[in-house]
Design a protein around this motif. Sequence first.
Motif, PDB file in Angstrom:
ATOM      1  N   CYS A 262      17.127  42.567 -14.227  1.00 40.15           N
ATOM      2  CA  CYS A 262      16.989  43.900 -14.697  1.00 40.15           C
ATOM      3  C   CYS A 262      17.945  43.916 -15.917  1.00 40.15           C
ATOM      4  CB  CYS A 262      17.497  45.039 -13.502  1.00 40.15           C
ATOM      5  SG  CYS A 262      18.125  46.504 -14.027  1.00 40.15           S
ATOM      6  N   TYR A 263      17.729  44.345 -17.191  1.00 39.59           N
ATOM      7  CA  TYR A 263      18.565  44.576 -18.120  1.00 39.59           C
ATOM      8  C   TYR A 263      19.298  45.945 -18.258  1.00 39.59           C
ATOM      9  CZ  TYR A 263      14.934  45.805 -21.317  1.00 39.59           C
ATOM     10  OH  TYR A 263      13.553  46.646 -21.694  1.00 39.59           O
ATOM     11  N   ASN A 264      18.399  46.908 -17.693  1.00 32.75           N
ATOM     12  CA  ASN A 264      18.730  48.289 -17.833  1.00 32.75           C
ATOM     13  C   ASN A 264      19.206  48.907 -16.534  1.00 32.75           C
ATOM     14  OD1 ASN A 264      19.009  50.800 -18.850  1.00 32.75           O
ATOM     15  ND2 ASN A 264      16.912  51.038 -19.705  1.00 32.75           N
ATOM     16  N   SER A 265      20.313  48.492 -16.048  1.00 37.83           N
ATOM     17  CA  SER A 265      20.904  49.148 -14.833  1.00 37.83           C
ATOM     18  C   SER A 265      21.346  50.400 -15.222  1.00 37.83           C
ATOM     19  CB  SER A 265      22.057  48.156 -14.237  1.00 37.83           C
ATOM     20  OG  SER A 265      22.961  48.062 -15.038  1.00 37.83           O
ATOM     21  N   GLU A 266      21.686  50.600 -16.264  1.00 37.06           N
ATOM     22  CA  GLU A 266      22.003  51.758 -16.778  1.00 37.06           C
ATOM     23  C   GLU A 266      21.117  52.966 -16.871  1.00 37.06           C
ATOM     24  OE1 GLU A 266      22.149  49.151 -18.520  1.00 37.06           O
ATOM     25  OE2 GLU A 266      24.040  48.371 -19.079  1.00 37.06           O
ATOM     26  N   ARG A 267      19.958  52.364 -16.987  1.00 42.05           N
ATOM     27  CA  ARG A 267      18.668  53.344 -17.146  1.00 42.05           C
ATOM     28  C   ARG A 267      19.101  54.322 -18.185  1.00 42.05           C
ATOM     29  NH1 ARG A 267      16.833  56.930 -13.057  1.00 42.05           N
ATOM     30  NH2 ARG A 267      18.706  56.634 -11.845  1.00 42.05           N
ATOM     31  N   ASP A 273      22.678  52.872 -24.926  1.00 44.46           N
ATOM     32  CA  ASP A 273      23.054  52.903 -23.288  1.00 44.46           C
ATOM     33  C   ASP A 273      22.730  51.677 -22.443  1.00 44.46           C
ATOM     34  OD1 ASP A 273      23.225  55.687 -24.394  1.00 44.46           O
ATOM     35  OD2 ASP A 273      21.288  56.082 -24.074  1.00 44.46           O
ATOM     36  N   MET A 274      21.882  50.716 -22.928  1.00 45.36           N
ATOM     37  CA  MET A 274      21.345  49.766 -22.097  1.00 45.36           C
ATOM     38  C   MET A 274      22.482  48.524 -22.068  1.00 45.36           C
ATOM     39  SD  MET A 274      17.263  49.580 -23.144  1.00 45.36           S
ATOM     40  CE  MET A 274      16.512  51.183 -23.386  1.00 45.36           C
ATOM     41  N   MET A 275      23.183  48.785 -22.857  1.00 46.42           N
ATOM     42  CA  MET A 275      24.478  47.746 -22.801  1.00 46.42           C
ATOM     43  C   MET A 275      25.691  48.193 -22.397  1.00 46.42           C
ATOM     44  SD  MET A 275      23.359  45.746 -26.561  1.00 46.42           S
ATOM     45  CE  MET A 275      24.118  47.055 -27.372  1.00 46.42           C
ATOM     46  N   ARG A 276      25.687  49.303 -21.849  1.00 47.02           N
ATOM     47  CA  ARG A 276      27.014  49.789 -21.358  1.00 47.02           C
ATOM     48  C   ARG A 276      27.648  48.896 -20.541  1.00 47.02           C
ATOM     49  NH1 ARG A 276      26.013  54.239 -19.298  1.00 47.02           N
ATOM     50  NH2 ARG A 276      24.961  55.313 -21.192  1.00 47.02           N
ATOM     51  N   ARG A 279      27.930  44.125 -16.155  1.00 49.86           N
ATOM     52  CA  ARG A 279      26.822  43.600 -15.504  1.00 49.86           C
ATOM     53  C   ARG A 279      25.504  44.450 -15.139  1.00 49.86           C
ATOM     54  NH1 ARG A 279      30.773  40.705 -10.839  1.00 49.86           N
ATOM     55  NH2 ARG A 279      31.226  38.924 -11.794  1.00 49.86           N
ATOM     56  N   ASP A 280      24.380  43.650 -15.212  1.00 47.67           N
ATOM     57  CA  ASP A 280      23.192  44.204 -14.706  1.00 47.67           C
ATOM     58  C   ASP A 280      22.966  43.477 -13.475  1.00 47.67           C
ATOM     59  OD1 ASP A 280      22.428  46.333 -16.806  1.00 47.67           O
ATOM     60  OD2 ASP A 280      22.772  44.408 -17.769  1.00 47.67           O
ATOM     61  N   TRP A 281      21.553  43.194 -13.183  1.00 52.52           N
ATOM     62  CA  TRP A 281      21.499  42.594 -11.691  1.00 52.52           C
ATOM     63  C   TRP A 281      20.128  41.804 -11.791  1.00 52.52           C
ATOM     64  CZ3 TRP A 281      22.174  48.069 -10.583  1.00 52.52           C
ATOM     65  CH2 TRP A 281      20.960  49.042 -11.024  1.00 52.52           C
ATOM     66  N   LYS A 328      24.654  39.681 -18.393  1.00 54.61           N
ATOM     67  CA  LYS A 328      24.766  41.324 -18.794  1.00 54.61           C
ATOM     68  C   LYS A 328      23.528  41.138 -19.662  1.00 54.61           C
ATOM     69  CE  LYS A 328      26.925  44.228 -22.170  1.00 54.61           C
ATOM     70  NZ  LYS A 328      28.031  44.785 -23.018  1.00 54.61           N
ATOM     71  N   ASN A 329      22.793  42.078 -19.400  1.00 60.42           N
ATOM     72  CA  ASN A 329      21.221  42.189 -20.132  1.00 60.42           C
ATOM     73  C   ASN A 329      20.311  40.785 -19.550  1.00 60.42           C
ATOM     74  OD1 ASN A 329      22.446  44.583 -20.748  1.00 60.42           O
ATOM     75  ND2 ASN A 329      20.914  44.710 -22.440  1.00 60.42           N
ATOM     76  N   PRO A 330      20.337  40.366 -18.396  1.00 59.23           N
ATOM     77  CA  PRO A 330      19.832  39.064 -18.172  1.00 59.23           C
ATOM     78  C   PRO A 330      18.168  39.136 -18.566  1.00 59.23           C
ATOM     79  CG  PRO A 330      19.817  40.352 -16.132  1.00 59.23           C
ATOM     80  CD  PRO A 330      20.719  41.121 -17.062  1.00 59.23           C
TER      81      PRO A 330
HETATM   82 CA    CA Z   1      22.354  46.378 -19.209  1.00 57.03          CA
END
Ligand code: CA
Length: 642
Positions: A262-267, A273-276, A279-281, A328-330
Amino acid sequence: MSEQHDPQGHGETPAGSSAAHGLTRRGFLGAAAAVGAAGATGVAGALLTAQSRPAGAATAAEDPSLKAHVAPGELDEYYGFWSGGHSGEVRVLGIPSMRELMRIPVFNTCSATGWGLTNESKHVLGDGARFHNGDAHHPHVSMTDGRYDGKYLFINDKANTRVARIRLDIFKCDRITSIPNVSAIHGLRLQKVPHTKYVFANAEMPIPQPNDGRDLDNAQNYWTMFNAIDAESMEVAWQVIVDGNLDNTDADYTGRYAASTCYNSERGVHLGDMMRNERDWVVVYNIPAIEAAIQAGKATTIGDSKVPVLDGRKAANLGITVYIPVPKNPHGLNTSPDGRYFIANGKLSPTVSIIDIGKLDDLFAGKIEPRKAIAAEVELGLGPLHTTFDGRGNAYTTLFLDSQVCKWNIADAIRAYNGEKVDYIRQKLDVSYQPGHNHASLTESREADGKWLAVLCKFSKDRFLNTGPLKPENDQLIDISGEEMKLVHDGPTFAEPHDCIMVRRDQLRPVDVWKRDDPFFAITRERAKKDGITLETDNKVIRDGRQVRVYMTSAAPTYGIQEFTVKQGDEVTVTITNLDTVSDLTHGFCVVNHGVSMEIGPQQTASISFVADKPGVHWYYCNWFCHAMHMEMVGRMLVEKA
Ligand code: CA
Ligand code: CUK
Ligand code: CUA
C-alpha cells in the motif's frame, strides 16, 4: 549525453527526499563505487559489458550476447509472456532469442484475428465489449504445488477493472471478468499452493462504496478492496475492504497467506498527500480466516453485487488482515521461491523490507507486533521497484532512479541487518534505462532456475534508431547463470510491457489444430444447432426476418459459398468452419468496406455479424495467406437496394 536529461523520477520522487537529487546517473554510480557500496569490480565490469562490443569474431566468453543466439530453425528454451500495458494485449516471446512469437489480443481490438469483432470474442468480452482499451500489467501462469502447470495465464486490466484468463492450450483469452465495487485492478498474482484456486487482484483506487454519486469529495469515505477470483469459474469469490490503497501483491507457498503493498496509507487524493507518511504498509491476508469468516456469515454485499465483502480494515478487527509498516510508498511485492519471505520494494525509500513468512502465524495470533515480522530492511539504491530471484539465494532488484539492477544475497542481507559486517550486495548492473519490473526464469515457482533475467526498462532513449518523439521501451535480457550478471540482448517493445513471466517450454502443451468440440466456439455451435446446421458440411443461407445467417465451410483455397444475396439493412452473420486439418493452415474472412475481419484456424469455427447497409457488390476475401491461390479465395455479397 542523454543522462543530462534524465527526469529525476518521473513524478514518483518527492522533491528533495532523494539522495540522488541533482546527481546524474553516472555521477551517482561514481559516488557509490567510491564508498564501496556497489562492489566496484561489478560495476566496472557491467559498464564494460554495456558499452563495448568486441569487433569481429568472438566467443561466448568474449561476447555474452552469443549465449542468447538461437540459430534459425532452432527453438527457444522458454516461453515468455509479456504484458502489453495500455496496448491491452499479451505478447509471447521466445527466450533467450527474445523473438516475438505471437500476440494474444485481450482487452484491445485486433484487426488481424478479429478479436473484439467476432461473436465468439464479444461473448468473452461480455459487458466490456463496449471498451476498446485496456491496461494489462501482470501476466501469471497457473500453478499446482508451486510449479507452473501450463493451464492458464491470468492478466489484469487496470484501465477498466477487469481480470482475464488465457487458455494456454490455444493461446486465446477465454474469460474476462469485470470486478464489481472497486476501481482499477492493478497487482495480480495467483495462489501457488496447493493449486491456483484463487486469482488475487488488488484494486488500486479508493472510491465511495457504493460508488453511486455519494461522498464525491469526501476522500475519507473512499475505500478499496483486495479481490479473489475463482480461477476455474472466473466468478469473484470474495472481496476484502482495506485501509489505504493497494499496489502489488503476491502469495506464499503454504496457500494460507497473500500480501499487498500500500503506497497511499494517507488515503490522499493528491500526490503530496500520498507521500506524507514515512511509512506505509504491507497488508497480509489470512486466506483460511477469510474463508471461515464468510462461512460464519460475517460478509455483507454492496449495491447490486452478490459478491461477499468482508471488512479487513484495522478497526474491524476480524483477524483476516494485518498491516505491517514499511517505508515509504512501497511498490513491488515478491515471494522468494524458497517460500520464506515476502519482499516489499521501497520505491521512495532506498530499501527493501524482508518479511518473514514464518512469523505470520504469530502475528495473526497477536503474539508479536507487526514490525517483528521484518527479518531485515536493507538499503540497495535509489527507487527499488521489483525483485526477482535465481533460486540460489540471490535476489535481483530494479533500481528505477539509478537505472540499475542490484543483485544481492538474502541471507547476507539479514545477517547485515542483524549487525554482522557482511556485504550483501553482489553486483550492480547498469540497464538502459529506468527499469520497472524484472523477472528471472521460473522465479515465481519452486523451480526458479536462475538462468535468464528480463529487465523491462521504461526508457530506451538512445539505444535504438530514433522513431520520433515516441520511443520504444527497452527489454533487456541478462544472463544470470554465472556469478556475474551479463547483458546479452536489447529488445525494443511497444507500449508498455510492465511485467513478464518465463516458463519452460515443456511446461506448456499447446495444441496444433482446434478440437471440433472446443468450448471457445460453443455459442456458435449452439446457434447452428438451432438452425439445423451441421457446421462441418453445410453451406447454407438461413433467413430469419431481417437476420440472415450464412453458414459456410472453408478449405484452401475456396469458401463453401462464393456468393450470397441479402437486402440492404439486413443483419448478416457469417459463420465459417475451416475444414483444413493441416497445422498452420489458417484462413481469414474480410468483407471489403464493412469493418469485417476474422481468423479461422484449422478446424475452427468463427463467426462475425454486421449490417449490410450499402447496396451493391461487396467482395469478401481470405486475409490470412493460405495457399498459392490465396488471392483467389474470394466471394461476393450481393446487396439488393431496400
Ligand atoms: Ca504514502
Ligand atoms: S507495476 Cu508497472 S513497473 Cu503495474 Cu507491476 Cu511496477
Ligand atoms: Cu484462405 Cu488465404
